[in-house]
Design an enzyme around this catalytic site. Structure first.
Site, mmCIF file in Angstrom:
data_model
loop_
_atom_site.group_PDB
_atom_site.id
_atom_site.type_symbol
_atom_site.label_atom_id
_atom_site.label_comp_id
_atom_site.label_asym_id
_atom_site.label_seq_id
_atom_site.Cartn_x
_atom_site.Cartn_y
_atom_site.Cartn_z
ATOM 1 N N SER B 163 0.832 -1.196 0.000
ATOM 2 C CA SER B 163 0.000 0.000 0.000
ATOM 3 C C SER B 163 0.877 1.260 0.000
ATOM 4 C CB SER B 163 -0.918 -0.047 1.217
ATOM 5 O OG SER B 163 -1.987 0.837 1.075
ATOM 6 N N ASP B 329 -8.491 -6.672 -4.686
ATOM 7 C CA ASP B 329 -8.098 -5.355 -4.182
ATOM 8 C C ASP B 329 -8.658 -4.281 -5.102
ATOM 9 O OD1 ASP B 329 -6.869 -3.049 -3.300
ATOM 10 O OD2 ASP B 329 -4.846 -3.899 -3.250
ATOM 11 N N HIS B 362 -7.785 -5.463 -0.313
ATOM 12 C CA HIS B 362 -6.502 -4.773 -0.159
ATOM 13 C C HIS B 362 -5.726 -5.301 1.053
ATOM 14 C CE1 HIS B 362 -3.590 -1.605 -0.506
ATOM 15 N NE2 HIS B 362 -3.899 -1.085 0.662
#
Lengths: 212, 428
Positions: B163, B329, B362
């Site tokens: 991320s 995601d 995610h």
């Protein structure tokens, strides 16, 4: 083909079609292997030919195996991912036993010739006599040792014969620099034989192409 | 709430005096920020695991996500939860601490010991608040590079993160290609999309709409914008999951009741879960830091620094990349990772890429996803061989550097199965 340089043991332990492809690659070149599977050809090429190799592979398992071997492989698809590569990025773009599984073989071949200065394509010959007799006498889609899946199961959706492929190379304006047909035993079919002879006795074919 | 009364002083003390290692940079050593400000003095809180080898060749930098911190593989000093990435980092893990020297820094602008808006502004003696200069992903990376300089580490064997951590990985590879042997950006993108900026803006507006935010001066006024920050976290948390994962976990199940109450009480389990996520988040995170760090992500657009062509960011790089994305995601979808891969291909880079099939959204990068460890483990191992690093050594717990003594007990604690929801909750 100069198969004599390879020892018998090596021939026995490595797929002959991969060795045939490897023989066509100049040492030290940049290579993209499209549909590289578990990375066997890329490994062979980096050992024998010291190439700077990259791969594209559809299956996650294949990519993982390649990555663990230290190969540079991206998960992707010949039909969708070649478009992103710049022109002349590689010396060779190789499509080994994958052409018949692509959605758009002609487009894939055009991209290969754009991305690479040369393209190497190996494929099973659907004109081989065993396949012809299978279809002629049984009237069913051929299932052979090398093409061993039923028509409704196979990922191979675009079969072609050697003559079909030669016609395609002309269509995309490619020049055949070298071509090898391998018989059932994996031996090269006589070099001086005409196309029709190869098209009957070659179980698979390997072509080295360049832009025409 | 009693827990808040207990934990707040603990959280606040971490801001300036973290219970981890800390490097302080004085007036002679300012940090030049993208916004033009020279930040000085400043400090970087960091944690290390494993041992640096004699050649200083086995250093690994882990970059953390939005709201995580340096405590990636030890018990968290504020929440008491286990480290946020013990699935990836530790003895026998893909990033094996018996083999590598792992460094994790709290990012610039955050609130666990690295200088940020909750830190004391030396000029005023008050918390910086909104007087803190805006920071970028590149600034975070610059700060990390300064720490490595101080530690005498010229080059990193690997930089990895998911991320926002992945954004730092990409920035590292672009800014300091000669210092990065291999890079592992996971579930990330080379730029923040309009949709992601939009989600962040909702979160920031929620914080600023809370009357207790007091234009960022809540610390001095004795208030806390817990409601606003909690709502921000609730909204963000949805984006970290997938529709399928939410359905699998909660469906339309009711929370401790047989029938709807015909009220705005948390009838549904998913509501109760989100409220819990929001409430536990405000116990450990500073509202202004949330504004700053989300903003840093919004500003991230690596290609913009290179004439709009991402491939130029990696031109001539010899770093080996392994890019990883997850099918479910939708915050950093596979297409984002593919854009990075295509740029690396165009630059002639050494890149591997795998899209891992999972319905965990995610958050998958923080969770127990065996394919993630198979891919990253294989990549790291092959790269280590290429770098000439030996196999993992058997190191006794006592040799783990940079950790207070009691950490050995934490290791045993870590062996217990953790609830995935709480573990993921602190990782990004």
């Amino acid at each position: 083909m100069n198969m004599a340089v390879l020892s018998l043991n090596e021939v026995a332990s490595t797929r002959v079609d991969l060795l045939t492809v490897a023989e066509m690659v100049q040492p030290g070149s940049r290579v993209l292997d499209v549909g590289c599977g578990d990375g066997a050809l890329l490994e062979l090429l980096s050992e024998r030919r010291s190439v700077d190799g990259r791969g594209i592979e559809l299956s996650q398992a294949g990519v993982n195996e390649c990555v663990a071997k230290g190969l540079h492989v991206i998960q992707g698809d010949a039909d969708t991912d070649l478009v992103a590569y710049p022109d002349d990025a590689f010396d060779y773009v190789i499509l080994s036993q994958t052409l018949q599984a692509t959605f758009a073989p002609k487009t894939v071949l055009e991209h290969m010739l754009r991305i690479g200065r040369r393209a190497i394509v190996s494929f099973p010959n659907f004109g081989h006599w065993r396949i012809r007799t299978h279809l002629a006498f049984r009237g069913r889609m051929p299932v052979t040792e090398t093409l061993n899946q039923a028509w409704y199961d196979t990922p191979n959706i675009h079969f072609c014969t050697i003559r079909d492929f030669v016609a395609l190379t002309q269509l995309v304006n490619a020049r055949v620099e070298k071509a090898v047909a391998l018989d059932q035993a994996g031996h090269p079919v006589r070099v001086d034989a005409p196309w029709w002879f190869w098209n009957i006795f070659g179980q698979q074919a390997v072509f080295l192409l360049r832009r025409g | 709430m009693t827990t808040r009364a207990l934990k707040s002083p603990l959280r606040l003390s971490e801001v300036d005096n973290p219970s981890s290692l800390v490097a302080r940079f004085g007036p002679a050593d300012p940090l030049r920020l993208d916004c033009g400000v020279e930040l000085s003095p400043f400090q970087i809180a960091y944690q290390t695991y494993g041992e640096l080898d004699a050649r200083k060749a086995n250093a690994v930098l882990v970059c953390h996500a939005l709201t995580a911190d340096q405590h990636l593989a030890n018990r968290h000093p504020v929440t008491g939860a286990q480290g946020w990435w013990t699935t990836m980092v530790g003895p026998g893990r893909p990033i094996d601490t018996n083999r590598f020297f792992v460094i994790c820094t709290n990012v610039l602008g955050a609130c666990m010991g690295t200088t940020g808006p909750a830190s004391i502004n030396p000029e005023t003696g008050r918390p910086w608040g909104l007087d803190f200069p805006m920071v970028t992903i590149r600034d975070m990376v610059r700060a990390q590079a300064k720490l490595l300089d101080r530690l005498g580490i010229d080059s990193l064997f690997c930089v990895l993160g998911g991320s926002m951590g992945g954004m730092q990985v990409l920035q590292w590879a672009a800014s300091y290609p000669e210092r990065v042997f291999c890079a592992l950006p996971i579930a990330t993108a080379a730029k923040h999309t309009a949709q992601n900026i939009a989600f962040h803006e909702v979160g920031r507006q929620a914080v600023m709409a809370d009357p207790d935010w007091r234009k960022g001066r809540y610390a001095e006024e004795g208030t806390r914008p817990s409601k606003g920050l909690g709502v921000a976290r609730m909204a963000a948390h949805i984006t970290y999951l997938s529709e399928k994962a939410l359905h699998r976990k909660f469906g339309r199940n009711l929370q401790d009741r047989e029938a709807p109450t015909f009220s705005f009480d948390a009838d549904f389990q998913v509501e109760s879960y989100l409220r819990h996520q929001g409430m536990s988040f405000v116990e450990r995170f500073d509202a202004n830091s949330y504004l700053y760090v989300t903003r840093a992500m919004d500003y991230f657009d690596l290609a913009a620094d290179y004439g709009g062509v991402l491939a130029r960011a990696f031109q001539g790089s010899s770093t080996r990349f392994c890019v990883v994305s997850f099918t479910s995601d939708w915050l950093f979808p596979t297409a984002d990772s593919r854009a990075t891969v295509h740029a690396l291909n165009a630059a002639g880079g050494s890149v591997s890429f795998v899209e891992i099939a999972t319905d965990k959204g995610h958050d998958a990068f923080l969770l127990d996803v065996p394919e993630l460890f198979a891919t990253t483990g294989g990549f790291i191992d092959a790269a280590a061989r290429a770098r000439g690093l030996g196999p993992a050594r058997l190191i006794s717990e006592g040799m783990v550097s940079g950790l207070p003594q009691e950490r050995a007990e934490d290791r045993i604690e870590e062996a217990r199965p953790a609830r995935s929801s709480s573990k993921a909750g602190s990782g990004r």
